[in-house]
Structure formats: structure tokens, C-alpha cells
Motif scaffolding. Structure first.
Motif, short mmCIF file in Angstrom:
data_model
loop_
_atom_site.label_atom_id
_atom_site.label_comp_id
_atom_site.label_asym_id
_atom_site.label_seq_id
_atom_site.Cartn_x
_atom_site.Cartn_y
_atom_site.Cartn_z
N TYR A 1 -48.09 81.79 83.58
CA TYR A 1 -49.40 81.62 83.74
C TYR A 1 -50.14 80.31 82.93
CZ TYR A 1 -47.81 86.53 83.92
OH TYR A 1 -47.20 87.71 84.41
N VAL A 2 -50.87 80.11 83.21
CA VAL A 2 -51.42 78.90 83.29
C VAL A 2 -51.93 78.65 81.59
CG1 VAL A 2 -53.75 77.53 83.80
CG2 VAL A 2 -52.81 78.75 85.48
N ILE A 3 -51.98 79.56 80.89
CA ILE A 3 -52.20 79.20 79.42
C ILE A 3 -51.25 79.18 78.34
CG2 ILE A 3 -52.29 81.91 78.87
CD1 ILE A 3 -55.25 79.79 77.51
N PHE A 4 -50.15 79.36 78.70
CA PHE A 4 -49.16 79.38 78.61
C PHE A 4 -48.32 77.72 78.12
CE2 PHE A 4 -44.26 79.09 77.75
CZ PHE A 4 -43.89 80.24 76.67
N ASP A 5 -47.83 78.15 76.11
CA ASP A 5 -48.10 77.32 75.53
C ASP A 5 -49.54 75.79 75.94
OD1 ASP A 5 -46.15 75.59 74.38
OD2 ASP A 5 -45.52 74.04 76.35
N ALA B 1 -54.35 85.47 68.07
CA ALA B 1 -52.93 86.06 68.03
C ALA B 1 -52.23 85.78 68.88
CB ALA B 1 -53.34 87.15 67.73
N HIS B 2 -51.94 85.86 69.39
CA HIS B 2 -49.88 86.04 70.16
C HIS B 2 -49.87 84.87 70.73
CE1 HIS B 2 -51.72 89.49 70.76
NE2 HIS B 2 -52.83 89.90 70.65
N PHE B 3 -49.60 83.54 69.59
CA PHE B 3 -49.12 82.29 69.50
C PHE B 3 -47.49 82.89 69.58
CE2 PHE B 3 -52.62 81.21 66.72
CZ PHE B 3 -52.93 80.58 67.44
N ARG B 4 -47.17 80.79 70.02
CA ARG B 4 -46.10 80.72 71.30
C ARG B 4 -45.07 81.05 69.94
NH1 ARG B 4 -43.60 76.10 75.68
NH2 ARG B 4 -40.94 77.45 75.22
N LYS B 5 -44.07 81.17 69.72
CA LYS B 5 -43.06 81.22 68.31
C LYS B 5 -42.50 79.86 68.44
CE LYS B 5 -38.05 82.80 67.20
NZ LYS B 5 -37.43 83.26 66.79
N GLY B 6 -42.73 79.05 66.75
CA GLY B 6 -42.37 78.49 66.07
C GLY B 6 -43.03 77.41 67.04
N SER B 7 -44.65 77.23 67.31
CA SER B 7 -46.16 76.60 67.31
C SER B 7 -46.88 76.34 66.81
CB SER B 7 -46.51 76.63 68.82
OG SER B 7 -46.90 77.64 68.84
N ILE B 8 -46.67 77.14 65.90
CA ILE B 8 -48.16 77.43 64.81
C ILE B 8 -47.92 75.90 64.06
CG2 ILE B 8 -48.82 78.13 62.96
CD1 ILE B 8 -48.84 80.62 63.73
N ALA B 9 -49.01 74.68 63.70
CA ALA B 9 -48.70 73.46 63.43
C ALA B 9 -49.84 73.81 61.89
CB ALA B 9 -49.57 72.76 64.44
N VAL B 10 -50.10 74.50 60.91
CA VAL B 10 -50.45 74.72 59.86
C VAL B 10 -49.93 75.88 59.54
CG1 VAL B 10 -52.60 73.45 60.55
CG2 VAL B 10 -52.22 76.19 60.55
N SER B 11 -49.78 76.12 57.86
CA SER B 11 -49.92 76.55 56.73
C SER B 11 -50.21 77.23 55.94
CB SER B 11 -48.35 75.60 55.54
OG SER B 11 -49.57 74.52 54.68
N GLY B 12 -49.90 78.30 55.60
CA GLY B 12 -51.22 79.82 54.79
C GLY B 12 -51.77 78.66 53.53
N GLY B 13 -52.91 78.14 53.47
CA GLY B 13 -53.50 77.44 52.45
C GLY B 13 -54.02 76.16 52.82
N ALA B 14 -53.72 76.01 54.18
CA ALA B 14 -54.21 74.78 54.56
C ALA B 14 -55.89 74.39 55.33
CB ALA B 14 -53.42 73.99 55.48
N GLY C 1 -61.51 72.14 66.18
CA GLY C 1 -60.57 70.97 66.45
C GLY C 1 -59.56 70.27 66.48
N GLU C 2 -58.76 70.64 65.29
CA GLU C 2 -57.32 70.25 65.00
C GLU C 2 -56.84 71.30 65.62
OE1 GLU C 2 -55.01 70.84 60.76
OE2 GLU C 2 -57.12 70.66 60.75
N THR C 3 -55.78 71.14 65.72
CA THR C 3 -54.81 71.89 67.23
C THR C 3 -53.71 73.13 65.86
OG1 THR C 3 -54.53 69.96 68.41
CG2 THR C 3 -52.64 71.80 67.82
N LEU C 4 -54.12 74.60 66.07
CA LEU C 4 -53.23 75.40 65.11
C LEU C 4 -51.69 75.71 66.05
CD1 LEU C 4 -56.59 77.01 65.00
CD2 LEU C 4 -56.11 75.95 63.18
N GLY C 5 -51.70 75.48 66.77
CA GLY C 5 -50.76 76.74 68.24
C GLY C 5 -50.78 75.85 68.95
N ARG C 6 -49.87 77.06 69.30
CA ARG C 6 -50.10 76.98 71.39
C ARG C 6 -49.79 78.55 71.84
NH1 ARG C 6 -48.56 72.05 74.31
NH2 ARG C 6 -48.63 70.84 72.98
N VAL C 7 -50.55 79.30 72.79
CA VAL C 7 -50.74 80.67 73.02
C VAL C 7 -49.18 80.40 73.51
CG1 VAL C 7 -51.25 81.50 74.79
CG2 VAL C 7 -52.64 79.92 73.96
N GLY C 8 -48.70 81.81 73.17
CA GLY C 8 -47.61 82.12 73.88
C GLY C 8 -47.33 83.75 73.91
N ASN C 9 -46.90 84.27 74.43
CA ASN C 9 -47.12 85.90 74.19
C ASN C 9 -45.92 86.94 73.05
OD1 ASN C 9 -47.60 88.12 76.02
ND2 ASN C 9 -45.15 87.98 77.07
#
Length: 305
Positions: free
Chosen positions: A181-185, A233-246, A251-259
Motif C-alpha cells: 500500500y503506497v501510503i504505508f510508512d 489516527a492509525h499510525f504505525r506501531k513505534g513510529s510516533i515521534a512526539v510525546s504528549g505535552g510537546a 510541517g514537523e514529522t509526527l510519525g508514520r502511517v500504519g494500520n
């Protein structure tokens, strides 16, 4: 073959082929018969072009099919132009059902088109992806083109996929590997500057066609941007790049598309709402516009150079 895929192939391949062939075979006995076939076919094509999911086959077909229909309709007229306008004793009896079906599909099309606008004040956002071509699978202000619209907090939610060079969302109709799937990751960018009031990770990505209804949003982030809350929603496991409160910037990277979560295949879900804080289903959904006020609906494509 799964039922949704069978329905898609029937409505977007077999029935369009029927209406194209019907312009020729059998040849109408009069010009009114030809006109009714054209009207019925045009109403169906209008309907399926508005509500169809063309990313399963190729988004290019959304333009090719109506052009082909118009060309064949014009050519088919040459076969009946010398025939009488109406050769039937009762036009209503002969063509009434065809006319009624044409009106039916035109009414359905009008209902779907009602979701192309909005009355509320929209939240202006940046599109959350980098270079590529993207397709809106669910979006708009009517349930006919956006099943999310039935949910109070998700009235104007979007499901976004990416397209390959053939205009399809995946390498195949429904491949089993997530990587097909083109959008994945694909990297997800922050659509605004604000605060990540919630960031949740650690949920496994689902196999294709399976969902996790106990964690609907899956791995997700909620941003506070002004008075609005933005759920991605539906990010790839382990890909989220920010923490709560940040604090995050546009344009900042938040994570990667998952399922992950209630997702049967990779895509990004995004919606904006007012009220509520950490609950994805809280608050009242509001429209989103992107990069200069564009309101996206099912079938919209976005190309980022």
C-alpha cells in the motif's frame, strides 16, 4: 472474493461496461429510445463518479470513463439519426422505467453532491504529507461520500491514501502485505502549530482486512491548534515521534502511517473537533480546509510537488 470488492467491481466495472455496450446493442428503433439510453447511462455515470472509490482501480478512470461515454454516445447517434423521433404508441409505457431509473440516480447524485459544501467555520490546516499524489477515500459533508459524517465528532473526517503512478492506492486490488500500500510508512507532518495534548503508541498494526475495534484510533496523536482539536489516527506501531505535552510546529514529522486501530488497510484518518480534550470521539466535528481554503471530499486528489 470479499463482498465490498465484489460490489466495487460490479458498480465501477461491470455496470459501466453495460451502459457503454447498451449504446450500441441492440440498436434503438427510434431517436427517443437512444436519448433515454444516453440519459440513463449519463445519470449512472454521474452517480458512480461522485460516490465511487476510484483509488482501488485507478483514479485516472474517473476522467477516462465519462470521456469514453460521451464519445460513444455521439458515435451511436449516427446509427439512429435517420430514424423517427418516437416510434412507440406509448412513450411512457416503453421508456417510463428507464426514465424513472435515470431520475433515481440523478437524485442520489444530488444527495451526494450536497456534501461538497459546509456551513460552519472551517479550520485551516496544512496538508499532512510531503511530496506525492494523495486521494481522499472518505470525506465531505454527507454520509453518501463520507461514512464518518454520521458520527458527531467526525462530521468532516478524512481518510487519506496515496497513489502510485497508475493512480491506484496499492499494488493490486487488495494485496495482503502492508508494504504494497503506497501510503504505508509514509511520514505524517503536523498540519498546524500547536501542542500535542495526547500521543498514544504501542498498538500492533492489523493484517489486511482485520480491525481492532477495542482501540478505534489505534496509535494516534491529538493536537490542540487554537480552539480546535485535531486527531490523526492509525499510525504505525513505534513510529510516533512526539510525546504528549510537546509543542509541535507546522510541517514537523509526527510519525508514520500504519494500520493500527479500527483500520482494515493503511491510511491516515484526520478530523477536527471543538470541545473535548483527550477523547477522540468527543466534541463536535468541524470542517477542515487545506492550503488556501480547499475543502476535500471523496475522490479529491492532492498533489504535493
Amino acid at each position: 472474493m470479499e463482498l465490498p470488492l465484489l460490489i466495487l467491481l460490479t458498480t465501477q466495472v461491470l455496470l459501466p461496461l453495460f451502459f457503454l455496450l447498451w449504446l450500441w446493442l441492440p440498436r434503438p428503433t427510434d431517436r427517443l429510445g437512444w436519448a433515454m439510453r444516453v440519459l440513463y447511462g449519463a445519470s449512472y455515470f454521474a452517480f458512480i463518479l461522485v460516490i465511487g472509490r476510484w483509488d482501488f482501480l485507478s483514479a485516472d478512470l474517473e476522467l477516462v470513463l465519462p470521456i469514453l461515454f460521451v464519445a460513444l454516445a455521439a458515435l451511436s447517434y449516427l446509427r439512429v439519426r435517420d430514424r423517427p423521433w418516437n416510434g412507440a404508441r406509448s412513450a411512457i409505457r416503453k421508456h417510463g422505467l428507464t426514465a424513472a431509473m435515470a431520475v433515481f440516480f440523478l437524485a442520489l447524485t444530488a444527495r451526494a453532491l450536497s456534501g461538497y459544501g459546509y456551513q460552519e467555520t472551517a479550520v485551516e490546516l496544512a496538508f499532512p504529507f510531503g511530496p506525492g499524489t494523495y486521494y481522499i477515500g472518505q470525506g465531505g459533508g454527507a454520509t453518501a461520500i463520507n461514512y464518518h459524517h454520521a458520527e458527531r465528532s467526525q462530521h468532516y473526517a478524512l481518510d487519506i491514501v496515496a497513489l502510485n503512478r497508475f493512480g491506484a492506492r496499492a499494488n493490486g486490488l487488495m494485496p495482503e502485505n502492508l508494504t504494497d500500500y503506497v501510503i504505508f510508512d509514509r511520514e505524517v507532518k503536523s498540519p498546524c502549530t500547536g501542542v500535542a495534548i495526547s500521543a498514544h503508541d504501542g498498538i500492533a498494526d492489523n493484517p489486511i482486512s482485520q480491525t481492532n475495534t477495542s482501540e478505534p484510533a489505534g496509535n494516534h496523536i491529538i493536537l490542540a491548534c487554537g480552539t480546535a482539536r485535531i486527531l490523526l489516527a492509525h499510525f504505525r506501531k513505534g513510529s510516533i515521534a512526539v510525546s504528549g505535552g510537546a509543542i509541535v510546529t507546522e510541517g514537523e514529522t509526527l510519525g508514520r502511517v500504519g494500520n493500527s486501530g479500527n483500520s482494515s488497510e493503511p491510511h491516515l484518518h484526520i478530523h477536527a473537533y471543538l470541545g473535548g480534550t483527550l477523547e477522540p470521539d468527543a466534541g463536535l466535528g468541524v470542517p477542515m480546509t487545506f492550503d488556501g481554503g480547499r475543502f476535500l471530499v471523496r475522490g479529491s486528489t492532492v498533489t504535493i510537488p
